[in-house]
Design an enzyme around this catalytic site. Structure first.
Site, short mmCIF file in Angstrom:
data_model
loop_
_atom_site.label_atom_id
_atom_site.label_comp_id
_atom_site.label_asym_id
_atom_site.label_seq_id
_atom_site.Cartn_x
_atom_site.Cartn_y
_atom_site.Cartn_z
CG ASP A 94 8.28 -0.08 -5.74
OD1 ASP A 94 7.36 -0.37 -4.93
OD2 ASP A 94 9.31 0.56 -5.43
CG ASP A 122 5.28 -1.46 -2.20
OD1 ASP A 122 5.62 -2.35 -3.00
OD2 ASP A 122 5.28 -0.24 -2.49
CE LYS A 128 8.63 0.12 -1.95
NZ LYS A 128 8.83 1.37 -2.67
CE LYS A 185 0.28 1.67 -2.14
NZ LYS A 185 1.46 2.40 -2.64
CG ASP A 240 2.54 0.93 0.41
OD1 ASP A 240 2.38 2.17 0.44
OD2 ASP A 240 2.76 0.29 -0.64
NE ARG A 244 1.61 4.74 -9.98
CZ ARG A 244 2.57 5.64 -10.22
NH1 ARG A 244 2.71 6.14 -11.44
NH2 ARG A 244 3.37 6.05 -9.27
CD GLU A 289 2.70 -0.91 -4.67
OE1 GLU A 289 3.72 -0.59 -5.31
OE2 GLU A 289 2.39 -0.36 -3.59
N1 BES Z 1 4.52 2.60 -1.47
C1 BES Z 1 5.38 3.29 -2.36
C2 BES Z 1 5.46 4.78 -2.10
C3 BES Z 1 6.07 5.21 -0.78
C4 BES Z 1 7.40 5.56 -0.74
C5 BES Z 1 5.30 5.32 0.34
C6 BES Z 1 7.95 6.00 0.44
C7 BES Z 1 5.85 5.74 1.54
C8 BES Z 1 7.17 6.09 1.58
C9 BES Z 1 4.90 3.11 -3.81
O1 BES Z 1 4.23 1.94 -4.08
C10 BES Z 1 6.09 3.17 -4.69
O2 BES Z 1 6.95 2.37 -4.53
N2 BES Z 1 6.11 4.14 -5.61
C11 BES Z 1 7.18 4.31 -6.51
C12 BES Z 1 6.60 4.68 -7.84
C13 BES Z 1 7.60 4.64 -8.98
C14 BES Z 1 8.10 3.25 -9.19
C15 BES Z 1 6.92 5.17 -10.22
C16 BES Z 1 8.09 5.41 -5.98
O3 BES Z 1 7.58 6.36 -5.37
O4 BES Z 1 9.29 5.30 -6.13
ZN ZN Z 2 5.54 0.33 -4.56
ZN ZN Z 3 3.26 1.06 -2.40
#
Ligand code: BES
Ligand code: ZN
Ligand code: ZN
Length: 507
Positions: free
Chosen positions: A350, A273, A280, A268, A291, A354, A352
């Site tokens: 968010d 992000d 966020k 990824k 990210d 996947r 994104e």
């Molecule tokens: N890049 C984030 C995940 C992340 C969070 C990485 C903290 C490192 C530290 C990812 O893209 C994300 O925002 N995931 C969401 C998914 C949810 C919206 C289903 C999450 O984990 O909240």
């Molecule tokens: Zn995200």
């Molecule tokens: Zn992310």
């Protein structure tokens, strides 16, 4: 830092700092242990009083510095804990603590006395590798934006001493391999630490191409036009909100053995992000420049595989895009079509990672027919909640692949824990409108619903997903609780782990 092996005993005054490990004493140990005789000699007899006063005990992380009375350098003793509990990671941490403690002290050269780090569970070869890891990783600093720097250790030597001279050739070979790998780890950190103003998808593609030329691997870059032709609707959707258009970068290493196995490694690469329209919160948003850590790890793994001539053929794919809100950003409610033809209902912009991975996974299984696929992604905050910020999750449909990665984790000290993917999670990612949804209706098991989503795009190929959201980087707070070999910022987690897997997998 330069690091070398020397078959001699560490000689008095030959280095600015001579470092030895000390096993924790038991209550009845009255006199200074015999195996510290050489250190005692080097320290001019100053250790015995510290031992008697119980200031020197060998407790884990205890750091004792004794300056030689003649002014010729210092002896450093680093506590390792009870001898039977010491493993390679203890040594790795100890070497990093020692090197870090010397920063800014005008110490240029360091010597490690190998015999003091070898124990029941740590062979001489494991100790050499771990000392190299600790010294090189612990000594790392990201210097791109600093105009001045503190003094630091520039040269480290591992002294074998009489007991290990017979093993010199084998140890030298192990050290050479480890140093090449460490060079790739530090190289990866240097790229992953670059912020998103500079590290755009196109910039990552240039870095990948430059590296490909350097080590002799093929690099192909798909820009936004080519991605549209290829019908990569996921990566185009996610990258739509940024003026820095997305890239898919494919790296091909031909393999060192005739085993014929092909391993795909997919990362990824979200250069930043923000969450997109599903923005966020501000706190720690800056960390989201990391990210892209999965894609950066893929680059480091490919470089290491090529330089170390790993047996399998390896195809690396970096799915790079910037996730920003904007007039052309993808939105909650949209439906995008991924490379393999499956449709994705976007419910949260968010989620994104996947979405970009769906194209990369679909592409690599379709075009390269790998025998197995490993992906690395800072995919979910849920993973950090579940396993903490030092451990990655592995989710796999293949026990042999999972076992191989867990073995590589044990060998490298990069912590990994397996989590179970079931039909329950597969059910949760079904969409009423499209084939899958990128965010579920209920929040539990976020690592596993993300995994169920990804599985849709790998099909039947044996596959392992590594969620590295926790250990991919540290910040000023989490850094304090991490081993000393994890610097502030990008850690390049996964490079040592997956490269070890590739080196062992072909056997
Ligand atoms: N890049 C984030 C995940 C992340 C969070 C990485 C903290 C490192 C530290 C990812 O893209 C994300 O925002 N995931 C969401 C998914 C949810 C919206 C289903 C999450 O984990 O909240
Ligand atoms: Zn995200
Ligand atoms: Zn992310």
């Amino acid at each position: 830092m330069k690091l070398q092996l020397d078959r001699r005993e560490a000689t008095v005054g030959s280095v600015d700092a001579s470092v030895s490990g000390v096993f924790e004493r038991s209550a009845k140990d009255e006199a200074l242990p015999r195996n510290l005789a050489k250190e005692e000699q080097a320290a001019g007899g100053l250790l015995a009083p510290a031992w008697t006063r119980r200031e020197l005990t060998g407790k884990r992380k205890e750091l004792t510095v004794v300056h030689r009375p003649d002014g010729k350098g210092r002896v450093i003793l680093i506590g390792l804990g009870g001898a039977s509990s010491v493993d390679a990671d203890t040594v790795r941490r100890a070497a990093a603590e020692a090197v870090r403690s010397l920063k800014g002290k005008g110490v240029r050269t360091v010597g490690f006395r190998l015999p003091s780090f070898v124990s029941e569970r740590v062979t001489s070869e494991a100790a050499v590798r771990a000392l190299a890891d600790g010294a090189m990783l612990g000594g790392y600093e990201f210097m791109k934006y600093k105009s001045t720097r503190d003094s630091r250790v520039e040269e480290a030597t591992i002294f074998l001493g009489d007991g290990f001279t017979r093993e010199e050739a084998a140890l030298k070979k192990a050290l050479e391999q480890e140093l090449t790998l460490l060079d790739c780890v530090l190289w990866t950190r240097d790229i992953a630490n670059v912020p998103a103003d500079t590290a755009t998808p196109a910039w990552l593609a240039e870095e990948a191409k430059r590296m490909g030329k350097e080590v002799g691997i093929k690099v192909t870059v798909f820009d936004e036009e080519k991605l549209a032709e290829m019908k990569c609707g996921g990566i185009l959707g996610v990258g739509g909100g940024s003026i820095h258009p997305p890239r898919m970068i494919v790296l091909e290493y031909a393999g060192g053995a005739r085993s014929g196995k092909t391993v795909a490694v997919v990362g990824k690469g979200i250069t930043f992000d923000s969450g997109g329209i599903s923005l966020k919160p501000a706190l720690h948003m800056g960390d989201m420049k990391f990210d892209k850590s999965g894609a950066c790890a893929v680059m480091g793994i490919m470089r290491a595989a090529a330089l170390l001539k790993a047996p399998p053929k390896v195809v690396g794919v970096m799915a790079c895009a910037e996730n920003l809100p904007g007039p052309s950003a993808y939105r909650p409610g949209d439906v995008v079509r991924s490379y393999n033809g499956k449709t994705i209902e976007i419910l949260n912009t968010d989620a994104e990672g996947r979405v970009v991975l769906s194209d990369a996974l679909g592409y690599v299984v379709d075009k390269h027919h790998p025998d197995e696929v490993i992906d690395l992604a800072t995919l979910t905050g849920a993973c950090v909640v579940a396993l903490g910020d030092d451990t990655a999750a592995v989710v796999s449909t293949d026990d042999r692949l999972a076992r191989g990665l867990l073995d590589a984790s044990a060998a490298t000290g990069e912590p990994l824990w397996r989590l179970p993917l079931t039909d329950y999670h597969r059910e949760l990612v079904k969409s009423d409108l499209a084939d899958v949804r990128n965010s579920t209706e209920i929040p539990p098991a976020g690592v596993l619903t993300a995994s169920a989503f990804l599985e849709t795009f790998v099909g039947k190929t044996p596959w392992a997903h590594l969620d590295i959201a926790g250990p991919a980087y540290t910040n000023a707070t989490t850094r304090k609780y991490q081993p000393a070999y994890q610097n502030p910022g990008a850690t390049a987690f996964g490079v040592r782990l997956v490269t070890r897997y590739l080196l062992d997998a072909g056997r």
